[in-house]
Design an enzyme around this catalytic site. Structure first.
Site, PDB file in Angstrom:
ATOM      1  N   HIS A   5      27.205  34.535  25.574  1.00  0.00           N
ATOM      2  CA  HIS A   5      26.032  35.155  24.965  1.00  0.00           C
ATOM      3  C   HIS A   5      26.099  36.688  25.020  1.00  0.00           C
ATOM      4  CE1 HIS A   5      24.744  35.403  29.175  1.00  0.00           C
ATOM      5  NE2 HIS A   5      24.876  34.091  29.252  1.00  0.00           N
ATOM      6  N   HIS A  41      42.003  38.431  19.189  1.00  0.00           N
ATOM      7  CA  HIS A  41      42.339  37.001  19.252  1.00  0.00           C
ATOM      8  C   HIS A  41      41.955  36.464  20.626  1.00  0.00           C
ATOM      9  CE1 HIS A  41      45.814  33.782  18.954  1.00  0.00           C
ATOM     10  NE2 HIS A  41      44.650  33.239  19.191  1.00  0.00           N
TER      11      HIS A  41
END
Lengths: 230, 230, 230
Positions: free
Chosen positions: C155, C164
């Site tokens: 979050h 990546h």
């Protein structure tokens, strides 16, 4: 109160073991509460009626589609005094303390629809099973636990009350965690290992033997190297 | 016999490559067999007709909704002598030994509906793909393998017969595992690394270069520290 | 261009923020492109019209159900000069370089149906969210990123352009990754840690404190031992 989950019944809706809950108060306004609010969104049986947080600066603000309606004392006002509560608090000790102070309320069990729950699994009140988590056959998870994103609780394992198995952590089969344990992100516990209450397996570490209460299990730390000259 | 899986066809049902199997014998009565029985429950094409286990103390008991009907010799009785068998045995060497002793039987491939199978993937007989596991494009998995909960087999990787990729372990692309390898929970194998047969990547360890057969790849072990004075 | 994802709208189809795309060119012909082609297969809104790769030996070959129609210069031919492109290239620097050279094209966002996307998540153009990945409430993912199989973006975390997050890696809450970062398979970043641009958290390593740009974060390496005498 423990709830026996059998098969898929948890996967498409929340279960309280008593009745269908439609209105719920979220206790906490931080990042973990936000993530739990998404679980509630996807379960679809619930509606967050309001957010409870003691911080004065948050009062009246809108979070996760709901309003912060007040602090803890607000819980005893008319209309809120019997409502179900979910503790959206990531810290184990804080969650345990608040849960005990609110005894007698209803704490639903939240299981995300993408979680996989085996047969003969029990989940205690106030526990949340986050997206993609797996709880295998015969595992017992206590009350007010967090089984976080992608975590695995292996067959026959036991997770004590107020414990947190973090994102992508794995408990192999037959593991026994005491109360208020934290398994950090990516942490692993090998088969049949027992971890005493209030202990921590730090992120990415592997507990390959049992540990007493109030201990850390830590792998050697990572180091930072310069990648190449600039 | 290898089975070619293409697209989603494995995701909602089991595939044998020959015919639809409805009755199956589970060989083994431990924790892994229990977890596999949940996979069968969710696939819905199968029915566990009985459990086979050599332990005398288990005979007649009810496990995973089925009865332990006897030991290995029971497999040759009338009515059971042609039935499909699944080896619900976690240990690689034991599973390999029993598979060879039961040559000629049908061993279905079990793929949990939540597993993601890429195109041009092949899965050998008797292999189980557990919940949420991912097998990417072009990977080849041998016979009697376990691709466990949340494990990832990267594109073009090869997994030898009787190997076990444990929960949340990751094989990057182009990995080559020999037969009877064990990748422990949370273990990682980097791209294009080859691991010889009968080798073990221990839990949470990272294989960043190739290893011969019958070797361990181990990261430095974790330590246990007292968290604070009581 | 950033796209705001809200709720489940990404889970069953691709979103471009502009219009429904039906035809797309895949740029790249390697393993990552193959895995992305499976994401496109499962999204069902897309059709790969052709594969672009500069290698002469691949011209005319059929990959992922499509033909390699030429190298980069082919992109400016009639009929292809306005088509959407997806960069199926795993290397961050190469992907960034090519993306910049193709400015002005449309790069769709690809989200696999099994990925879980929280509310208030933003995803930049050209980003792919692979099977079973989780992006929690309030996270912001830049352009041309790869959130790979089973990875978790916690979050409120931020992922810079061209980064990546590899298979089963975990970013806890509030993490901040710069541009072109690589988090290797199974790598972990603890809450609120910031990683500078062009840095690498190697496979299975844990970043427990912030690191500057162009640095490696590495746990002690694993070792190889002989398992037993032959």
């Amino acid at each position: 109160m423990h709830i026996q989950a059998t098969g898929n019944v948890y996967r498409a809706k929340a279960v309280t073991g008593i009745k269908t809950v439609t209105d719920i108060l979220m206790f906490g306004a931080g990042g973990h509460a936000a993530a739990v609010s998404d679980v509630i969104r996807d379960i679809e049986d619930f509606n967050i009626s309001g957010v409870i947080d003691d911080s004065p600066s948050l009062q009246g603000k809108c979070l996760f589609g709901s309003t912060v309606i007040g602090g803890r004392q607000q819980l005893y006002m008319n209309g809120l005094d019997t409502m179900a509560i979910f503790l959206g608090i990531g810290d184990n000790l804080t969650r345990a303390r608040i849960a005990r102070s609110l005894g007698g309320r209803e704490f639903p069990v939240l299981v995300h629809p993408t979680a996989h729950i085996g047969t003969n699994v029990s989940l205690g009140e106030g526990t949340v099973v986050m997206p993609r988590a797996i709880i295998e056959n015969g595992a017992r998870v206590g009350a007010h636990c967090i089984i976080n994103n992608g975590a695995v609780v292996g067959h026959g394992s036991v997770v004590g009350d107020y414990s947190h198995v973090s994102g992508n952590a794995v408990l192999a089969g037959g593991v026994n965690l005491g109360e208020r344990c934290l398994i950090g992100i990516g942490g692993c516990v090998l088969p049949n290992v027992a971890i005493g209450q209030d202990s921590i397996v730090s992120a990415g570490s592997v507990a390959n033997r049992s540990a007493p209460e109030r201990h850390y299990i830590m792998s050697p730390g990572s180091r930072i190297f310069r990648r190449f000259e600039k």
